[in-house]
Motif scaffolding. Structure first.
Motif, PDB file in Angstrom:
ATOM      1  N   GLN A 160       0.852  -1.190   0.000  1.00 31.32           N
ATOM      2  CA  GLN A 160       0.000   0.000   0.000  1.00 31.32           C
ATOM      3  C   GLN A 160       0.886   1.238   0.000  1.00 31.32           C
ATOM      4  O   GLN A 160       1.780   1.375   0.819  1.00 31.32           O
ATOM      5  CB  GLN A 160      -0.890   0.009   1.243  1.00 31.32           C
ATOM      6  N   GLU A 184      -8.266   0.160  -7.162  1.00 32.57           N
ATOM      7  CA  GLU A 184      -8.343  -0.256  -5.758  1.00 32.57           C
ATOM      8  C   GLU A 184      -9.044  -1.605  -5.613  1.00 32.57           C
ATOM      9  O   GLU A 184      -9.838  -1.809  -4.695  1.00 32.57           O
ATOM     10  CB  GLU A 184      -9.089   0.798  -4.941  1.00 32.57           C
ATOM     11  N   TYR A 187      -8.743  -2.897  -2.057  1.00 33.29           N
ATOM     12  CA  TYR A 187      -8.762  -1.912  -0.969  1.00 33.29           C
ATOM     13  C   TYR A 187      -9.428  -2.450   0.298  1.00 33.29           C
ATOM     14  O   TYR A 187      -9.040  -2.116   1.428  1.00 33.29           O
ATOM     15  CB  TYR A 187      -9.482  -0.634  -1.427  1.00 33.29           C
ATOM     16  N   TYR A 193      -7.799   1.552   6.188  1.00 36.78           N
ATOM     17  CA  TYR A 193      -7.864   2.115   4.850  1.00 36.78           C
ATOM     18  C   TYR A 193      -8.433   3.527   4.881  1.00 36.78           C
ATOM     19  O   TYR A 193      -9.467   3.772   5.509  1.00 36.78           O
ATOM     20  CB  TYR A 193      -8.737   1.238   3.952  1.00 36.78           C
ATOM     21  N   SER A 195     -10.057   6.137   2.480  1.00 34.74           N
ATOM     22  CA  SER A 195     -10.671   6.142   1.159  1.00 34.74           C
ATOM     23  C   SER A 195     -10.262   7.351   0.331  1.00 34.74           C
ATOM     24  O   SER A 195     -10.174   8.478   0.826  1.00 34.74           O
ATOM     25  CB  SER A 195     -12.189   6.116   1.287  1.00 34.74           C
ATOM     26  N   ARG A 210     -12.914  -0.152  -8.660  1.00 36.48           N
ATOM     27  CA  ARG A 210     -13.028  -1.101  -7.546  1.00 36.48           C
ATOM     28  C   ARG A 210     -13.672  -2.399  -8.020  1.00 36.48           C
ATOM     29  O   ARG A 210     -14.597  -2.382  -8.823  1.00 36.48           O
ATOM     30  CB  ARG A 210     -13.847  -0.504  -6.398  1.00 36.48           C
TER      31      ARG A 210
END
Length: 358
Positions: A160, A184, A187, A193, A195, A210
């Motif tokens: 990350q 992502e 994610y 996390y 955002s 996503r």
């Protein structure tokens, strides 16, 4: 070697190597939640049957609304797609003919989709073993670029990137009229996390991809979404075929979004298993990337090349993902998904066999 460009479907890998697929094997090449789909999906599966006689909503309004409410953005900022692969293809069509910079190593579909749409592909190569992302180093690559593809958390390393670095890159790209395509797909495997979706209201050049297939273990259904400024979504959506997403995938997506506890359970499990694996690798002289998600890169530090280890594992029924088609890796790492406790233990058992021989 003419090896498959994706994980999963191991029969094609073995065929390309002239080997017979073992009767029993463990496929570590696909990065899918090892806990399987949410139990609620199985409970409701028979209820979905009646939907196969009905055309799906081409605008996916219910699912878009649920995602928009969850992310606290406008539904006009969401485009539902038939998995990440379709969304990458749509973005590549939108970028047709432009210079596209891909931060490598990364998912091969960015380059493949870009080339299919006459994009000029340029790599920005991160260096092993830490694969650090630097604003200063990436800056020269952005000259005359139409878009930058950045996978965060990264596939295949599992790393990350820092929020400050990613934001500084988005800001610089905005100055240079360059889109940032932030993939992502993994994610939701991150425990802490932050955002980037709120930034779509600040940066008109930001496109977020996503996937819903990885966390919810539904790759056979194909489901994902784009988040971007409404004007961008309107432009990209015009390139999408009608009825692109089937009815069952839409219903499954709505159901999956309600399973917050399942996501937390997955995150805890992945973190614990990743730590167990990491301890084993360090103790036995294997190098593992600083992954924060459900997969990682691995290599035997006693071997310059990993070909022999790759072949040894395959013959033992352990199927990792090769890295020959990841620029900068050239097969010198192997990627593994985090699987069940028993499967991860089997991997460690086979690697101990290897270590005794090498």
């Amino acid at each position: 070697m003419n090896l498959p460009s994706h994980g999963s479907n191991p029969q094609h890998l073995f065929k390309s190597l002239g080997l017979s697929l073992p009767e029993k094997y463990i496929d570590f090449s696909a990065n899918i939640n090892p806990l399987g789909p949410p139990p609620a999906l199985k409970e409701k599966w028979n209820d979905f049957y009646r939907e196969i006689t009905v055309y799906p909503d081409p605008f996916a309004e219910k699912l878009r609304k649920k995602i928009a409410d969850k992310e606290q953005i406008s539904a006009q900022s969401i485009l539902i797609g038939n998995g990440g692969a379709e969304l990458i293809t749509l973005v590549a069509r939108f970028l047709s003919g432009k210079k596209v910079v891909v931060v490598e190593p990364s998912f091969s579909e960015y380059e493949k989709a870009g080339r299919a749409n006459d994009c000029e592909i340029q790599y920005h190569q991160l260096l092993e073993p830490h694969f650090e992302l630097s604003m200063e180093q990436i800056l020269p690559s952005l000259t005359n670029a139409g878009a930058l593809f950045l996978c965060n958390p990264n596939n295949p390393t599992g790393i990350q990137y820092s929020v400050s670095t990613v934001i500084s890159i988005i800001q610089e790209c905005e100055k240079q009229n360059c889109f940032v395509v932030l993939d992502e797909a993994f994610y939701d495997f991150l425990v802490n996390y932050e955002s980037y979706i709120p930034y779509i209201n600040k940066f008109s050049n930001l496109i977020i991809i996503r996937s819903m297939t990885k966390m919810f273990a539904i790759p056979g259904l194909r489901l994902g979404y784009l988040a971007a400024a409404p004007a961008l979504i309107a432009e990209i959506s015009r390139l999408q075929p009608h009825w692109s997403i089937n009815s069952i995938a839409l219903l499954a997506g709505e159901l999956c979004l309600q399973n917050e506890e399942y996501i937390k359970e997955t995150q805890v499990y992945i973190s614990e298993e990743r730590e167990r694996l990491s301890t084993f690798f360090k103790r036995n002289n294997f190098v593992m990337t600083s992954s924060q998600v459900n997969f990682y890169l691995l290599r035997d530090s006693n071997q310059k090349e990993q070909n022999k280890l790759f072949e040894f594992l395959l013959l033992k029924g352990i199927i990792p993902r090769h890295t020959f088609n990841f620029p900068g890796l050239e097969g010198n790492w192997l990627r593994f998904a985090i699987k069940s406790k028993d499967e991860n233990s089997k991997l460690m058992e086979v690697l101990l066999e290897w270590r005794q021989l090498h």
